[in-house]
Design a protein around this motif. Structure first.
Motif, PDB file in Angstrom:
ATOM      1  N   UNK B   1      58.809  35.756 101.361  1.00 15.91           N
ATOM      2  CA  UNK B   1      58.180  35.774 100.061  1.00 15.91           C
ATOM      3  C   UNK B   1      58.864  34.760  99.150  1.00 15.91           C
ATOM      4  N   UNK B   2      58.100  34.211  98.235  1.00 13.11           N
ATOM      5  CA  UNK B   2      58.624  33.092  97.472  1.00 13.11           C
ATOM      6  C   UNK B   2      58.973  33.461  96.038  1.00 13.11           C
ATOM      7  N   UNK B   3      58.588  34.632  95.591  1.00 14.50           N
ATOM      8  CA  UNK B   3      58.728  34.865  94.156  1.00 14.50           C
ATOM      9  C   UNK B   3      59.619  36.057  93.822  1.00 14.50           C
ATOM     10  N   UNK B   4      60.688  36.251  94.565  1.00 15.91           N
ATOM     11  CA  UNK B   4      61.677  37.260  94.207  1.00 15.91           C
ATOM     12  C   UNK B   4      61.180  38.675  94.359  1.00 15.91           C
ATOM     13  N   UNK B   5      61.321  39.466  93.281  1.00 13.21           N
ATOM     14  CA  UNK B   5      60.972  40.882  93.346  1.00 13.21           C
ATOM     15  C   UNK B   5      59.494  41.104  93.679  1.00 13.21           C
ATOM     16  N   UNK B 155      26.824  30.306 101.647  1.00 12.26           N
ATOM     17  CA  UNK B 155      27.574  31.564 101.731  1.00 12.26           C
ATOM     18  C   UNK B 155      29.037  31.313 102.070  1.00 12.26           C
ATOM     19  N   UNK B 156      29.251  30.477 103.096  1.00  9.52           N
ATOM     20  CA  UNK B 156      30.629  30.179 103.506  1.00  9.52           C
ATOM     21  C   UNK B 156      31.320  29.350 102.425  1.00  9.52           C
ATOM     22  N   UNK B 157      30.597  28.379 101.853  1.00  9.27           N
ATOM     23  CA  UNK B 157      31.184  27.542 100.798  1.00  9.27           C
ATOM     24  C   UNK B 157      31.603  28.414  99.612  1.00  9.27           C
ATOM     25  N   UNK B 158      30.770  29.401  99.280  1.00 12.37           N
ATOM     26  CA  UNK B 158      31.079  30.274  98.142  1.00 12.37           C
ATOM     27  C   UNK B 158      32.343  31.092  98.398  1.00 12.37           C
ATOM     28  N   UNK B 159      32.454  31.580  99.616  1.00 10.79           N
ATOM     29  CA  UNK B 159      33.649  32.348  99.993  1.00 10.79           C
ATOM     30  C   UNK B 159      34.907  31.480  99.838  1.00 10.79           C
ATOM     31  N   UNK B 160      34.818  30.232 100.291  1.00 12.15           N
ATOM     32  CA  UNK B 160      35.965  29.321 100.186  1.00 12.15           C
ATOM     33  C   UNK B 160      36.306  29.041  98.724  1.00 12.15           C
ATOM     34  N   UNK B 161      35.278  28.797  97.908  1.00  4.83           N
ATOM     35  CA  UNK B 161      35.509  28.537  96.480  1.00  4.83           C
ATOM     36  C   UNK B 161      36.217  29.725  95.831  1.00  4.83           C
ATOM     37  N   UNK B 162      35.698  30.913  96.112  1.00  2.00           N
ATOM     38  CA  UNK B 162      36.267  32.107  95.483  1.00  2.00           C
ATOM     39  C   UNK B 162      37.737  32.279  95.849  1.00  2.00           C
ATOM     40  N   UNK B 163      38.035  32.167  97.136  1.00  3.21           N
ATOM     41  CA  UNK B 163      39.418  32.393  97.563  1.00  3.21           C
ATOM     42  C   UNK B 163      40.340  31.295  97.044  1.00  3.21           C
ATOM     43  N   UNK B 164      39.836  30.066  96.980  1.00  5.93           N
ATOM     44  CA  UNK B 164      40.661  28.968  96.460  1.00  5.93           C
ATOM     45  C   UNK B 164      41.025  29.237  94.999  1.00  5.93           C
ATOM     46  N   UNK B 165      40.048  29.653  94.210  1.00  7.81           N
ATOM     47  CA  UNK B 165      40.296  29.895  92.782  1.00  7.81           C
ATOM     48  C   UNK B 165      41.229  31.092  92.586  1.00  7.81           C
ATOM     49  N   UNK B 166      41.039  32.121  93.394  1.00  2.00           N
ATOM     50  CA  UNK B 166      41.910  33.308  93.262  1.00  2.00           C
ATOM     51  C   UNK B 166      43.341  32.988  93.662  1.00  2.00           C
ATOM     52  N   UNK B 167      43.507  32.230  94.736  1.00  2.00           N
ATOM     53  CA  UNK B 167      44.863  31.843  95.154  1.00  2.00           C
ATOM     54  C   UNK B 167      45.507  30.921  94.123  1.00  2.00           C
ATOM     55  N   UNK B 169      44.964  30.807  90.965  1.00  2.00           N
ATOM     56  CA  UNK B 169      45.325  31.541  89.743  1.00  2.00           C
ATOM     57  C   UNK B 169      46.708  32.171  89.865  1.00  2.00           C
ATOM     58  N   UNK B 170      47.068  32.612  91.083  1.00  2.00           N
ATOM     59  CA  UNK B 170      48.391  33.249  91.246  1.00  2.00           C
ATOM     60  C   UNK B 170      49.415  32.260  91.827  1.00  2.00           C
ATOM     61  N   UNK B 171      49.086  30.978  91.742  1.00  2.00           N
ATOM     62  CA  UNK B 171      50.047  29.928  92.112  1.00  2.00           C
ATOM     63  C   UNK B 171      50.263  29.763  93.605  1.00  2.00           C
ATOM     64  N   UNK B 241      43.492  32.969  82.582  1.00  2.00           N
ATOM     65  CA  UNK B 241      44.325  31.786  82.830  1.00  2.00           C
ATOM     66  C   UNK B 241      44.107  31.298  84.262  1.00  2.00           C
ATOM     67  N   UNK B 242      43.037  30.526  84.469  1.00  2.00           N
ATOM     68  CA  UNK B 242      42.800  29.997  85.819  1.00  2.00           C
ATOM     69  C   UNK B 242      43.813  28.910  86.170  1.00  2.00           C
ATOM     70  N   UNK B 243      43.883  28.576  87.448  1.00  2.00           N
ATOM     71  CA  UNK B 243      44.817  27.548  87.894  1.00  2.00           C
ATOM     72  C   UNK B 243      44.251  26.151  87.717  1.00  2.00           C
ATOM     73  N   UNK B 244      44.963  25.177  88.265  1.00  2.00           N
ATOM     74  CA  UNK B 244      44.633  23.762  88.053  1.00  2.00           C
ATOM     75  C   UNK B 244      43.278  23.368  88.636  1.00  2.00           C
TER      76      UNK B 244
END
Lengths: 83, 253
Positions: B1-5, B155-167, B169-171, B241-244
């Motif tokens: 894990x990369x973020x300590x606690x 459908x597959x493209x949407x799944x990829x977009x969603x997971x990319x944005x969610x990941x 957002x949490x860096x 606060x979305x990511x880059x």
């Protein structure tokens, strides 16, 4: 598990990517082919050209054709009645 | 894990979707979290179970799955680090679906009692959890649209977009790489497609130069094009606060 090769052709255009998957037997490969054909046709909708055959071929590991699922769309609207 | 606690994962996630105070973050940091390594494809919480803990994803990816009949299953949603996929068990004791690992995962187990104590102490935290569960249901609404109305490639493209944005957002989206160890069967089960069709769609996205898809990892090569193919609008993720990926201009390729 044996490998099966799935390919589609629309008119003279053959899909450039053959899909390779393992299935326990021919019956399972058949079932997958039917399901997949249904889905692809659902996606093609208006892009399916009338009077051009759409086909899915399934080959076995020895490249022997074992199944062919064919859809032959026919348009009659433009054909003038003979009489 | 990369973020300590372990609690940092949850705090990072809540910061994406709420304006959480330092006091609420301190309460989260005090939660007792038992960390466990889970094997790939392990059923972490089974349908019918009555868990006494909540799962916090610390590393890796989890999915909710439900059996459609004896041989078919539908993946209903994916979960990334910081998510609590079974927060529903705080109020609905019996699991009505399985929670599984997509590849090996590290999961933190937090006793319901401790979560409920923290929520009782902090209305702010209670609202944050409530917001999280509402966002989870917004995701499910989007998945219904995706499964019912989009064609395979979208459908597959949407799944990829969603997971990319969610990941993102949490860096955890680095170099636009989705480090998800999923199989093409997982993709098929998440998008309601046969494996052959999913395989074709993946090849299509690859051929168009939108993604690189190798050894179970996906790298997004052309984000704008992927977004267009998917018809992806991220409003339903309700990120404060979305990511880059969503905020920075695209790099010139």
């Amino acid at each position: 598990m044996p490998r099966y090769f799935f390919s589609t052709t629309h008119g003279a255009k053959r899909d450039e990517h053959e899909q390779v998957m393992e299935f326990p037997d021919d019956r399972a490969a058949w079932s997958e082919a039917v399901e997949c054909c249904g889905e692809i046709l659902q996606d093609i909708d208006g892009r399916l050209q009338p009077n051009l055959e759409w086909r899915m071929d399934v080959n076995d590991e020895n490249h022997e054709l074992i199944y062919s699922l064919r859809l032959i769309p026919e348009a009659y609207r433009r054909i003038k009645p003979e009489i | 894990m990369t973020s300590g606690l372990p609690s940092t994962r949850l705090i990072t996630r809540l910061r994406c979707v709420t304006d959480i105070s330092a006091a609420a973050e301190r309460l989260i940091a005090l939660l007792p979290i038992a960390v466990r390594n889970c094997a790939a494809n392990e059923v972490i919480v089974a349908q019918g179970a009555k868990p006494t803990n909540c799962c916090l994803v610390l590393d890796g990816f989890l999915a909710r799955e439900k059996a459609a009949n004896t041989s078919d299953r539908q993946i209903i949603s994916f979960y990334v680090p910081g998510d609590i996929p079974d927060a529903n068990t705080l109020h609905l004791p019996e699991m009505d679906h399985n929670l599984i690992g997509i590849g090996p995962a590290v999961v933190g187990f937090i006793p319901h009692r401790s979560v409920n104590d923290a929520l009782a102490q902090s209305p702010e935290l209670l609202h944050a959890f409530w917001r999280e569960t509402l966002i989870d249901s917004a995701l499910l609404r989007q998945w219904v649209v995706n499964l019912g109305q989009r064609e395979g490639v979208a459908r597959v493209a949407h799944l990829l977009c969603e997971l990319a944005v969610r990941l993102d957002a949490v860096g955890l989206l680095r170099d636009r790489l989705l480090p998800i160890p999923w199989t093409q069967v997982d993709i098929a089960d998440a998008t309601g497609m046969s494996a052959i069709h999913a395989n074709r769609v993946i090849q299509d996205l690859r051929t168009r130069g939108v993604v690189q898809w190798e050894s179970r990892h996906v790298r997004i090569v052309d984000w704008n094009r992927l977004r267009d193919i998917a018809g992806f609008v991220p409003d339903y993720l309700h990120l404060k606060r979305p990511g880059a990926l969503l905020t920075a201009p695209s790099p010139v390729v």
